[in-house]
Scaffold this motif. Structure first.
Motif, PDB file in Angstrom:
ATOM      1  N   ALA A 167       0.874  -1.129  -0.078  1.00 49.47           N
ATOM      2  CA  ALA A 167       0.072   0.046  -0.104  1.00 49.47           C
ATOM      3  C   ALA A 167       1.062   1.157   0.093  1.00 49.47           C
ATOM      4  CB  ALA A 167      -0.921  -0.041   1.042  1.00 49.47           C
ATOM      5  N   LEU A 169       2.336   4.801   0.965  1.00 43.64           N
ATOM      6  CA  LEU A 169       2.389   5.531   2.503  1.00 43.64           C
ATOM      7  C   LEU A 169       1.818   6.843   1.987  1.00 43.64           C
ATOM      8  CD1 LEU A 169       5.860   4.988   3.533  1.00 43.64           C
ATOM      9  CD2 LEU A 169       3.777   4.098   4.648  1.00 43.64           C
ATOM     10  N   THR A 174       7.632   8.180   6.351  1.00 44.81           N
ATOM     11  CA  THR A 174       8.417   6.934   5.799  1.00 44.81           C
ATOM     12  C   THR A 174       8.677   5.956   6.897  1.00 44.81           C
ATOM     13  OG1 THR A 174      10.184   8.210   7.000  1.00 44.81           O
ATOM     14  CG2 THR A 174      10.162   8.664   4.646  1.00 44.81           C
ATOM     15  N   LEU A 175       9.059   4.592   6.360  1.00 50.02           N
ATOM     16  CA  LEU A 175       9.278   3.549   7.278  1.00 50.02           C
ATOM     17  C   LEU A 175      10.596   3.703   7.525  1.00 50.02           C
ATOM     18  CD1 LEU A 175       7.342   0.705   5.301  1.00 50.02           C
ATOM     19  CD2 LEU A 175       6.323   1.722   7.214  1.00 50.02           C
ATOM     20  N   ARG A 177      13.274   1.042   9.256  1.00 46.00           N
ATOM     21  CA  ARG A 177      13.762  -0.244   9.498  1.00 46.00           C
ATOM     22  C   ARG A 177      14.988  -0.032  10.214  1.00 46.00           C
ATOM     23  NH1 ARG A 177      15.048  -3.739   4.849  1.00 46.00           N
ATOM     24  NH2 ARG A 177      12.691  -3.809   4.396  1.00 46.00           N
TER      25      ARG A 177
ATOM     26  N   ARG B  11      10.667   3.292  -0.076  1.00 47.69           N
ATOM     27  CA  ARG B  11       9.875   3.767   0.955  1.00 47.69           C
ATOM     28  C   ARG B  11      10.521   3.641   2.535  1.00 47.69           C
ATOM     29  NH1 ARG B  11       4.651   0.793   1.524  1.00 47.69           N
ATOM     30  NH2 ARG B  11       6.050  -0.592   1.636  1.00 47.69           N
ATOM     31  N   VAL B  12      11.499   2.677   2.467  1.00 47.35           N
ATOM     32  CA  VAL B  12      12.335   2.341   3.830  1.00 47.35           C
ATOM     33  C   VAL B  12      13.722   3.078   3.851  1.00 47.35           C
ATOM     34  CG1 VAL B  12      13.214   0.751   4.841  1.00 47.35           C
ATOM     35  CG2 VAL B  12      11.124   0.345   3.651  1.00 47.35           C
ATOM     36  N   THR B  13      13.825   3.692   5.107  1.00 47.32           N
ATOM     37  CA  THR B  13      15.224   4.228   5.080  1.00 47.32           C
ATOM     38  C   THR B  13      15.871   3.441   6.093  1.00 47.32           C
ATOM     39  OG1 THR B  13      14.421   5.881   6.805  1.00 47.32           O
ATOM     40  CG2 THR B  13      14.700   6.638   4.568  1.00 47.32           C
ATOM     41  N   LEU B  14      17.195   3.219   5.939  1.00 46.74           N
ATOM     42  CA  LEU B  14      18.178   2.500   6.773  1.00 46.74           C
ATOM     43  C   LEU B  14      18.981   3.344   7.813  1.00 46.74           C
ATOM     44  CD1 LEU B  14      18.951  -0.232   4.107  1.00 46.74           C
ATOM     45  CD2 LEU B  14      16.951  -0.373   5.865  1.00 46.74           C
ATOM     46  N   ASP B  15      19.211   3.125   8.797  1.00 41.06           N
ATOM     47  CA  ASP B  15      20.025   4.036   9.930  1.00 41.06           C
ATOM     48  C   ASP B  15      21.389   3.394  10.060  1.00 41.06           C
ATOM     49  OD1 ASP B  15      18.472   2.543  12.973  1.00 41.06           O
ATOM     50  OD2 ASP B  15      19.801   1.560  11.269  1.00 41.06           O
TER      51      ASP B  15
END
Lengths: 181, 403
Positions: A167, A169, A174-175, A177, B11-15
């Protein structure tokens, strides 16, 4: 089938066994209570009548109502595989004594049974997950762990979580992880 | 803290940058042993090898505790190739599970299929035709030779010798082509069926086999001449990774690795199956129990396998290659345990039927899993570079270990 082994097992363990000694093809099978595991396996290993010096396999089993730990043993004194089933471990808290004091090689097989079924082997000094990551919480080979698949009669039929579209966003979100716990 | 966008999902950001190795796990130790391993004394350090290292025979990761160049302790980390084959098999029907077995030990696929079909035949009380049993033994021994040749080649490759692997592949390629002519596949054969084998031997197989058998012994001896008298190879192997027979039995070792310690345990003789009682072969053993013994024992086994193939060709009866077996199988509730002697040791299946057409419990026992476990005994005191020697001489296949 080795009828002499059956007689020897009955003579040695007698009413300590749960149910009769069963034989089929080249396998002899006994059932014991989980608490008896160290004593029975030590006798089978050390007693010159039995002398089961090789642990061929150690497997966890979830019957749906109880857990089992199944040991397969090999000896020069018989032409059969001996199957020892430690039966009736409660599913909520399955515990069984470890047999690493007899076969140190059982350590990883017990780790595997712990990883897949959550069976606690008391006395195993390295009982941590072996295949699944450290932060994993389920026990995949339990019968209440459904395989998400559209296979015919799978209870998880129709669920293909891997292929569900993502889906979009909400704008500005933002996601994140985290790669470190 | 710096962040960056994931390359998989924007959509994902990594730290933090992935792929770095943190020596100390980011969680508290779960067991006494883990605590002991990750407590680093003065002068010691942790070194990570793998999972993508060429000498790990797959995707194995090991963490080593080093004092200088000497290994103090070692902790193998598994699971990078875990596919949950047991769970998949418990959700597939009996015929279907056989094809799941092939990719376990991918260099000796037939030995993964064999115990599975044997266990089902026990559950269903199926009698396999004698010709099918002979074909199983024949193809199985061919597969054993090709697996041992690969083990020899990779053993040398891990120690820096490129040539032996090329020579091994010349022979292996011939055997793989032979098997491909009857199975249709070069690697994951999917050839054994419940009650027999998929097809009879054909002309291409027989002519290739006859051609190869004429020069097999000479070729194998030529190959071993590259290594057996190579001083670098022998000196890096002799006395490295030594284990005695009692410890090996306690560690549940089987196969060539156990026989290299002097225990003549071979399931083909210790618990005969198929038509092995009718065949004449020796069980080679060695008493040293080191890496060199494990390597030399595999060469001895190749020669015995050639003897078995020769006898199979002479004794093979005519007849059908499949028993009369229903397509939909519902064995009576029961339990069966079947074991074969694979190139790495005892490969076994414990299958439980509950009366449906799917196995209720399907346990896969892999010998390499138990050999790998013994690193904690074999490595302490050795040099870091000896890990490659020991790993190659144990000949683990990660596909089978990780299931």
């Amino acid at each position: 089938m080795d009828a002499a082994l059956k007689r020897r097992l009955e003579a040695r363990f007698g009413e300590g066994l749960q149910g009769p000694v069963r034989q089929r093809h080249d396998e002899t099978e006994i059932r014991i209570a989980p608490a008896q595991v160290p004593d029975v396996l030590r006798t089978l290993h050390d007693d010159p009548d039995f002398h089961f010096q090789l642990l061929a396999d150690l497997a966890g089993v979830d019957t749906g109502t109880a857990m089992q730990v199944v040991y397969h043993l090999w000896s020069t004194t018989t032409s059969d595989w001996l199957r020892v089933i430690a039966d009736g471990l409660p599913r909520e808290d399955p515990r069984v004594p470890s047999i690493t004091f007899l076969w140190r090689g059982a350590e990883w097989m017990e780790r595997e049974a712990y990883d897949m079924f959550g069976i606690i082997f008391e006395g195993n000094r390295d009982l941590r997950r072996i295949y699944m990551p450290a932060d994993y919480t389920s026990f995949p080979l339990r019968k209440d762990f459904y395989l998400p698949d559209d296979a015919a009669r799978s209870p998880g039929g129709g669920v293909r979580h891997m292929e569900q579209p993502q889906a979009p966003l909400a704008p500005g979100k933002t996601l994140v992880r985290r790669t470190r716990a | 803290m710096t962040t960056h966008a994931s390359m998989d999902d924007p959509r994902v950001t990594l730290d933090e940058q992935l792929g770095s190795f943190e020596p100390i796990p980011p969680y508290p130790p779960r067991t006494e042993r883990e605590h002991e391993f990750y407590t680093v004394a003065d002068g010691e350090m942790l070194v990570n090898i793998g999972p993508h290292h060429p000498s790990t025979h797959g995707v194995l990761r090991v963490v080593m505790k080093l004092d200088g160049e000497r290994v103090v302790d070692i902790d193998p980390v598994l699971g990078y190739l875990h596919r949950g084959v047991e769970k998949l098999c418990e959700n597939a029907d009996f015929h279907h599970t056989i094809s799941y077995m092939d990719p376990l030990e991918y260099v000796s696929s037939l030995f993964c299929e064999w115990p599975a079909v044997m266990a089902y035949e026990k559950l269903l009380d199926i009698k396999v035709p004698r010709r099918a049993e002979y074909i199983r033994v024949l193809t199985g021994e061919l597969n054993r030779i090709s697996s041992h040749l690969l083990a020899m080649g990779f053993h040398a490759l891990d120690l820096g010798g490129i040539t032996p692997i090329l020579y091994s592949f010349i022979e292996r390629d011939e055997m793989v082509e032979m098997l491909a002519s009857i199975t249709g596949q070069r690697m994951l054969f999917n050839y054994f069926r419940i009650g027999g084998v998929n097809g009879d031997l054909n002309h291409e197989f027989m002519s290739r086999l006859g051609d190869w058998m004429g020069r097999a012994t000479a070729q194998v001896e030529a190959n071993q001449g590259l290594l057996n008298e190579n001083e670098v190879f022998v000196r890096r192997n002799r006395g490295v990774g030594t284990i005695d027979s009692q410890t090996a039995l306690k560690m549940c070792w089987t196969g060539p690795n156990l026989r290299a310690t002097g225990v003549p345990f071979d399931i083909r003789r210790a618990h005969p199956y198929s038509v092995y009682p009718e065949l004449d072969f020796d069980i080679p053993t060695r008493s040293e129990g080191d890496s060199l013994a494990r390597y030399l024992l595999r060469i001895d086994e190749i020669k015995q396998s050639l003897r078995i193939i020769d006898q199979c060709l002479h004794q093979m009866p005519d007849g059908p290659v499949m028993a009369q077996v229903p397509r939909l199988m519902r064995p009576r509730p029961g339990r069966a345990f079947a074991t074969v002697e694979g190139p790495r040791g005892q490969y076994s299946i414990y299958a439980v039927s509950d009366g449906t057409d799917q196995p209720f419990r399907f346990r896969i026992h892999d010998p390499s899993f138990l050999h790998l476990q013994s690193f904690t005994l074999l490595m302490p005191g050795q040099l870091l570079a000896d890990w490659m020697t020991i790993n190659a001489s144990l000949d683990p296949i990660m596909g089978g270990i990780d299931k």
